[in-house]
Design an enzyme around this catalytic site. Structure first.
Site, PDB file in Angstrom:
ATOM      1  N   LYS A 173       0.477  -0.851  -0.047  1.00  0.00           N
ATOM      2  CA  LYS A 173       0.276  -0.031   0.628  1.00  0.00           C
ATOM      3  C   LYS A 173       0.921   0.924   0.039  1.00  0.00           C
ATOM      4  O   LYS A 173       2.160   0.990   0.551  1.00  0.00           O
ATOM      5  CB  LYS A 173      -0.597   0.385   1.567  1.00  0.00           C
ATOM      6  CG  LYS A 173      -1.701  -1.313   1.288  1.00  0.00           C
ATOM      7  CD  LYS A 173      -3.212  -0.750   2.575  1.00  0.00           C
ATOM      8  CE  LYS A 173      -4.482  -1.561   1.753  1.00  0.00           C
ATOM      9  NZ  LYS A 173      -5.359  -1.154   3.055  1.00  0.00           N
ATOM     10  N   TYR A 280      -4.861 -10.089  12.001  1.00  0.00           N
ATOM     11  CA  TYR A 280      -4.718 -11.795  11.695  1.00  0.00           C
ATOM     12  C   TYR A 280      -4.862 -12.680  12.917  1.00  0.00           C
ATOM     13  O   TYR A 280      -4.296 -13.364  11.549  1.00  0.00           O
ATOM     14  CB  TYR A 280      -4.066 -11.184  10.446  1.00  0.00           C
ATOM     15  CG  TYR A 280      -4.525  -9.750   9.672  1.00  0.00           C
ATOM     16  CD1 TYR A 280      -4.848 -10.423   8.221  1.00  0.00           C
ATOM     17  CD2 TYR A 280      -4.376  -8.624   9.406  1.00  0.00           C
ATOM     18  CE1 TYR A 280      -5.368  -9.263   7.409  1.00  0.00           C
ATOM     19  CE2 TYR A 280      -4.522  -7.533   8.777  1.00  0.00           C
ATOM     20  CZ  TYR A 280      -5.241  -8.156   7.796  1.00  0.00           C
ATOM     21  OH  TYR A 280      -5.744  -7.243   6.771  1.00  0.00           O
TER      22      TYR A 280
END
Length: 299
Positions: A173, A280
């Site tokens: 990103k 996560y």
């Protein structure tokens, strides 16, 4: 000050000032499109600088009545707050109407993961007799081996493969680069793909440096990766909802449960905040118990 004018300036702000990816920018603009659609139907003629808190609360209620989940509502509200922050920075407004706008309370949603056996089952279900079979196998091995985002997978470059050193360079990103270790199995499957499939393609000039290509020699779309995995999940009759991100969740969780340091996993996933990494890496109770017993001074 028209909506379209404000959206164009906001899009430039996200691109130039925030350096966001095109996918992220599209998501933010979509949030403002929803807001504009609501005002067109409920408060016609109200432009962005005239919006007030009570109208925004009505917008949230409108989302709720349309059956939008609390999580999606919260994400949309976050996008709208970002939009008005931009308008405030640019001095197009003097006060922020979203300052007291509350998001719905949402609990932490633990992601679905696959066991190592389930990942093997899914990958073994790939039909290697089909021309694209080896490509698909190499892609899924890479997703799981390196914990990549789907956008990182489709943009992976040939010149970013450093197999002798055991790494690949990933462009994440906001164009942030990171080095990620790659497994021997993934390297083996990628090399098979390069020798058996890619070398026989007529590669489009714009895609010469892209690793994974479609049959027309072009870069694969994100949707295509979703479709490949969805079809495989249906083939093996998995009940779990599986997407490319499931491999990323599984990568992180298996590392943590195997004893990897959370900071190392954060680095490999490319997260700015370790709090994001924790989403996560939902840990099982046995691992938590063993960690306490191993490291706590009273144990």
């Amino acid at each position: 000050m028209k909506w379209e004018e404000c959206k164009k300036g906001y899009e430039n702000y996200l691109t130039l000032e925030k350096s966001l990816s095109q996918n992220s920018i599209a998501a933010y603009i979509n949030d403002i499109n929803k807001l504009e659609d609501f005002f067109e139907k409920s408060y016609k003629g109200v432009t962005p600088e005239k919006v007030v808190l009570s109208q925004l609360k009505s917008f949230v209620e409108w989302l709720n009545n349309k059956g939008v989940s609390p999580r999606t509502q919260a994400r949309t509200i976050s996008g709208i707050k970002s939009f008005y922050k931009y308008l405030l920075i640019e001095e197009k407004i003097t006060s922020d109407p979203t300052a007291l706008l509350e998001s719905p309370k949402i609990g932490r949603k633990l992601p679905d993961i696959l066991s190592m056996e389930e990942i093997d089952t899914l990958i073994n279900a790939i039909d290697l007799k089909k021309s694209e079979g080896q490509r698909n196998k190499a892609m899924l091995e890479t997703l799981y081996s390196c914990g990549l985002r789907v956008s990182e997978l489709v943009n992976l470059k040939m010149t970013n493969l450093f197999f002798e050193q055991g790494f690949i360079k990933v462009e994440g990103k906001a164009d942030k680069e990171r080095l990620v270790p790659v497994s021997g199995r993934a390297i083996e499957e990628i090399n098979k793909y390069l020798g058996n499939y890619r070398k026989n393609l007529r590669v489009n000039k714009d895609s010469e440096n892209i690793l994974f290509l479609n049959r027309r020699g072009r870069k694969l779309s994100r949707v295509m990766i979703f479709t490949i995995i969805k079809n495989l999940a249906a083939k093996v009759k998995f009940d779990k909802k599986i997407s490319p991100h499931t491999f990323r969740h599984s990568f992180a969780t298996h590392l943590i449960n195997g004893g990897a340091d959370l900071r190392a996993v954060q680095e490999m996933l490319g997260h700015e905040s370790i709090l994001t990494t924790e989403i996560y890496t939902h840990l099982d109770k046995d691992y938590l118990k063993s960690t306490i017993h191993q490291f706590h001074p009273r144990s």
